[in-house]
Design a protein around this motif. Structure first.
Motif, short mmCIF file in Angstrom:
data_model
loop_
_atom_site.label_atom_id
_atom_site.label_comp_id
_atom_site.label_asym_id
_atom_site.label_seq_id
_atom_site.Cartn_x
_atom_site.Cartn_y
_atom_site.Cartn_z
N GLU A 223 15.71 -66.40 -30.21
CA GLU A 223 14.36 -65.88 -30.35
C GLU A 223 13.70 -65.70 -28.99
O GLU A 223 12.99 -64.72 -28.75
CB GLU A 223 13.52 -66.80 -31.23
N ASN A 224 13.90 -66.66 -28.09
CA ASN A 224 13.33 -66.55 -26.75
C ASN A 224 13.92 -65.37 -25.99
O ASN A 224 13.24 -64.75 -25.17
CB ASN A 224 13.57 -67.84 -25.96
N GLY A 225 15.19 -65.08 -26.24
CA GLY A 225 15.86 -64.00 -25.51
C GLY A 225 15.73 -62.64 -26.14
O GLY A 225 16.14 -61.63 -25.55
N LYS A 226 15.13 -62.58 -27.33
CA LYS A 226 15.04 -61.31 -28.06
C LYS A 226 14.05 -60.37 -27.38
O LYS A 226 12.97 -60.78 -26.94
CB LYS A 226 14.59 -61.56 -29.49
N ILE A 227 14.42 -59.09 -27.28
CA ILE A 227 13.57 -58.08 -26.66
C ILE A 227 13.33 -56.94 -27.63
O ILE A 227 14.29 -56.35 -28.14
CB ILE A 227 14.21 -57.54 -25.37
N ASN A 228 12.06 -56.64 -27.90
CA ASN A 228 11.74 -55.42 -28.63
C ASN A 228 11.77 -54.26 -27.64
O ASN A 228 12.60 -53.37 -27.73
CB ASN A 228 10.37 -55.55 -29.31
N THR A 229 10.85 -54.30 -26.68
CA THR A 229 10.93 -53.42 -25.51
C THR A 229 10.50 -54.24 -24.30
O THR A 229 9.76 -55.22 -24.43
CB THR A 229 10.01 -52.19 -25.64
N ALA A 230 10.96 -53.84 -23.13
CA ALA A 230 10.58 -54.56 -21.91
C ALA A 230 10.77 -53.66 -20.70
O ALA A 230 11.62 -52.75 -20.71
CB ALA A 230 11.39 -55.84 -21.75
N TYR A 231 9.98 -53.95 -19.67
CA TYR A 231 10.16 -53.33 -18.36
C TYR A 231 10.22 -54.45 -17.34
O TYR A 231 9.40 -55.39 -17.38
CB TYR A 231 9.02 -52.38 -18.02
N MET A 232 11.18 -54.39 -16.44
CA MET A 232 11.26 -55.43 -15.41
C MET A 232 11.69 -54.84 -14.08
O MET A 232 12.35 -53.79 -14.02
CB MET A 232 12.21 -56.56 -15.84
N GLU A 233 11.29 -55.53 -13.02
CA GLU A 233 11.74 -55.24 -11.68
C GLU A 233 12.45 -56.49 -11.19
O GLU A 233 11.94 -57.60 -11.32
CB GLU A 233 10.56 -54.87 -10.78
N ALA A 234 13.65 -56.31 -10.66
CA ALA A 234 14.49 -57.46 -10.34
C ALA A 234 15.36 -57.18 -9.13
O ALA A 234 15.51 -56.03 -8.69
CB ALA A 234 15.36 -57.83 -11.53
N SER A 235 15.94 -58.26 -8.60
CA SER A 235 16.87 -58.16 -7.47
C SER A 235 18.12 -58.96 -7.77
O SER A 235 18.05 -60.04 -8.38
CB SER A 235 16.22 -58.70 -6.19
N LEU A 236 19.26 -58.42 -7.35
CA LEU A 236 20.52 -59.15 -7.37
C LEU A 236 20.86 -59.51 -5.92
O LEU A 236 21.02 -58.62 -5.09
CB LEU A 236 21.64 -58.31 -7.96
N VAL A 237 20.92 -60.79 -5.63
CA VAL A 237 21.30 -61.24 -4.29
C VAL A 237 22.75 -61.72 -4.40
O VAL A 237 23.03 -62.77 -4.97
CB VAL A 237 20.38 -62.37 -3.79
N VAL A 238 23.66 -60.93 -3.86
CA VAL A 238 25.09 -61.16 -4.03
C VAL A 238 25.65 -61.84 -2.79
O VAL A 238 25.55 -61.31 -1.67
CB VAL A 238 25.84 -59.83 -4.28
N GLN A 239 26.26 -63.01 -2.99
CA GLN A 239 26.90 -63.75 -1.90
C GLN A 239 28.41 -63.68 -2.09
O GLN A 239 28.94 -64.15 -3.09
CB GLN A 239 26.45 -65.21 -1.91
N SER A 240 29.10 -63.07 -1.15
CA SER A 240 30.55 -62.97 -1.22
C SER A 240 31.12 -63.43 0.12
O SER A 240 31.11 -62.69 1.10
CB SER A 240 30.97 -61.53 -1.50
#
Length: 252
Positions: free
Chosen positions: A38-55
């Protein structure tokens, strides 16, 4: 009358004692998982995010905007200079990538689904898994544990027969107060531990909780991890018509 009053007081005292000493009603693992869903359920959503990749010694950051509807539709557009205009479209169990440099659309399928999105430790298959946990996994309660100041339930999830999943087994630490997964160990059917997920920040949005900062560590690679940071998140937004389409994927 005094005798009756004494009986009444004795009865009330016994009832109070019963409630004070009786063990609290245990919550079932199925109900815990339902609240996680229930907490993870999405009807609609907009987000701005970053992926910080460490390799290894190398670090790169991928910035993106995401529109989502339910668990089966999403449009991701990368905005960092090196990837600007690159887009992903997810429709149900299918995904396409558009690269403005190549000006072509590539459908992700087969073994490619296990590869990391934009070189990250989150795979395409992770993103495509749209069904809720309780539809994909059988669950049992494996114990309770405190971690990072939170009291948690520990759930053991095993893939239901016939279900296609990213990971055959999951060990999940679920916060007792927020009902979000704050840690997951992700296993192959062979029993090999593949990845470890840790939530770093949980925020409240209305009546729900959502992880806005998390790290995925890939144990099959040396010194490989990805941190996903959500800087903006709006639920139940109006999504522009035509967002989830191949036409929008390839727009100039």
């Amino acid at each position: 009358m005094k005798f009756k009053n004494n009986l009444l007081m004795t009865f009330l005292a016994a009832v109070v004692a019963l409630f004070l000493t009786a063990p609290a009603m245990a919550i079932s693992p199925e109900e815990i998982l339902r609240q996680v869903d229930e907490n993870g359920k999405i009807n609609t959503a907009y987000m701005e995010a970053s992926l910080v990749v460490q390799s290894g010694a190398r670090q790169m950051t991928k910035n993106m905007k995401i529109w989502a509807q339910g668990g089966d539709k999403a449009m991701v557009e990368f905005t960092n200079p090196g990837d600007r205009g690159t887009r992903y479209l997810k429709l149900n169990s299918e995904m396409w990538i558009y690269s403005p440099e190549a000006e072509e659309v590539v459908k992700i399928s087969g073994h490619m689904l296990r590869q990391g999105m934009m070189g990250s430790d989150f795979s395409y298959q992770d993103a495509l898994e749209a069904e809720q946990f309780r539809d994909l996994y059988d669950v049992k309660l494996a114990g309770e544990e405190e971690k990072d100041g939170r009291q948690n339930y520990i759930l053991e999830l095993t893939a239901k027969p016939g279900k296609e999943v990213s990971y055959y087994r999951r060990k999940m630490w679920v916060s007792k107060t927020e009902f979000v997964g704050i840690r997951e160990e992700l296993y192959a059917q062979s029993g090999k531990l593949l990845k470890v997920y840790n939530a770093r920040k949980v925020e409240k949005f209305g009546n729900r909780f959502y992880v806005t900062d998390a790290t995925m560590e890939n144990l099959l690679k040396k010194n490989s991890s990805t941190r996903m940071i959500i800087s903006k998140l709006d639920f139940d937004v109006a999504v522009p018509s035509g967002t989830f389409s191949l036409q929008q994927l390839t727009r100039k």
